[in-house]
Write a protein that holds these residues in place. Structure first.
Motif, short mmCIF file in Angstrom:
data_model
loop_
_atom_site.label_atom_id
_atom_site.label_comp_id
_atom_site.label_asym_id
_atom_site.label_seq_id
_atom_site.Cartn_x
_atom_site.Cartn_y
_atom_site.Cartn_z
N ASP A 1 -41.81 63.58 17.87
CA ASP A 1 -41.04 63.73 16.63
C ASP A 1 -39.63 63.17 16.82
N ILE A 2 -39.03 63.49 17.94
CA ILE A 2 -37.67 63.00 18.23
C ILE A 2 -37.67 61.48 18.33
N TYR A 3 -38.67 60.90 19.01
CA TYR A 3 -38.75 59.45 19.16
C TYR A 3 -38.95 58.75 17.82
N LYS A 4 -39.70 59.36 16.92
CA LYS A 4 -39.89 58.78 15.58
C LYS A 4 -38.57 58.77 14.82
N GLU A 5 -37.80 59.86 14.96
CA GLU A 5 -36.53 59.98 14.26
C GLU A 5 -35.47 59.06 14.85
N ASP A 6 -35.49 58.92 16.19
CA ASP A 6 -34.48 58.11 16.89
C ASP A 6 -35.15 57.33 18.02
N PRO A 7 -35.65 56.13 17.75
CA PRO A 7 -36.37 55.35 18.76
C PRO A 7 -35.56 55.07 20.03
N THR A 8 -34.24 55.03 19.92
CA THR A 8 -33.43 54.77 21.13
C THR A 8 -33.52 55.92 22.12
N GLN A 9 -33.88 57.11 21.65
CA GLN A 9 -34.00 58.26 22.55
C GLN A 9 -35.10 58.03 23.59
N ARG A 10 -36.17 57.34 23.21
CA ARG A 10 -37.25 57.03 24.15
C ARG A 10 -36.71 56.16 25.30
N ILE A 11 -35.89 55.17 24.97
CA ILE A 11 -35.31 54.29 25.99
C ILE A 11 -34.42 55.09 26.93
N ILE A 12 -33.63 55.97 26.36
CA ILE A 12 -32.76 56.82 27.18
C ILE A 12 -33.60 57.70 28.11
N ASP A 13 -34.65 58.30 27.57
CA ASP A 13 -35.49 59.18 28.38
C ASP A 13 -36.22 58.42 29.49
N GLU A 14 -36.68 57.20 29.18
CA GLU A 14 -37.37 56.41 30.20
C GLU A 14 -36.41 56.05 31.33
N GLY A 15 -35.17 55.73 31.00
CA GLY A 15 -34.16 55.45 32.02
C GLY A 15 -33.86 56.68 32.86
N ALA A 16 -33.82 57.83 32.20
CA ALA A 16 -33.58 59.08 32.93
C ALA A 16 -34.76 59.37 33.86
N GLY A 17 -35.97 59.06 33.41
CA GLY A 17 -37.14 59.26 34.25
C GLY A 17 -37.08 58.43 35.52
N TRP A 18 -36.66 57.17 35.39
CA TRP A 18 -36.50 56.30 36.55
C TRP A 18 -35.44 56.87 37.49
N GLY A 19 -34.33 57.33 36.94
CA GLY A 19 -33.27 57.92 37.75
C GLY A 19 -33.75 59.16 38.49
#
Length: 82
Positions: A6-24
């Protein structure tokens, strides 16, 4: 309850932020440093002062973190997780 999708649908940039955080987070674990995060699998961690603490060996605990008025960070292990 709002899900990550739901969050990703509302704000697609949040997915990019989360994926970067996952790598970190992966890099921290590889370096031997435990990480803290919130997880939908443990709804009690989605808000407030409860988090999942994961160690490089894979052990996970539900922990409470509190910042005191004199800026000390206190941590209490509540229980082990799967």
């Amino acid at each position: 309850m709002i899900t990550l999708e739901d969050i990703y649908k509302e704000d697609p940039t949040q997915r990019i932020i989360d994926e970067g955080a996952g790598w970190g987070a992966e890099q921290m674990l590889k370096a031997g440093v435990p990480i803290f995060y919130r997880n939908e699998k443990y709804p009690e961690t989605l808000k407030g002062d409860l988090f999942v603490k994961e160690y490089p060996n894979g052990a996970k605990f539900l922990v409470r973190k509190e910042l005191t008025s004199d800026f000390r960070l206190l941590e209490e292990i509540i229980k082990p997780l799967d």
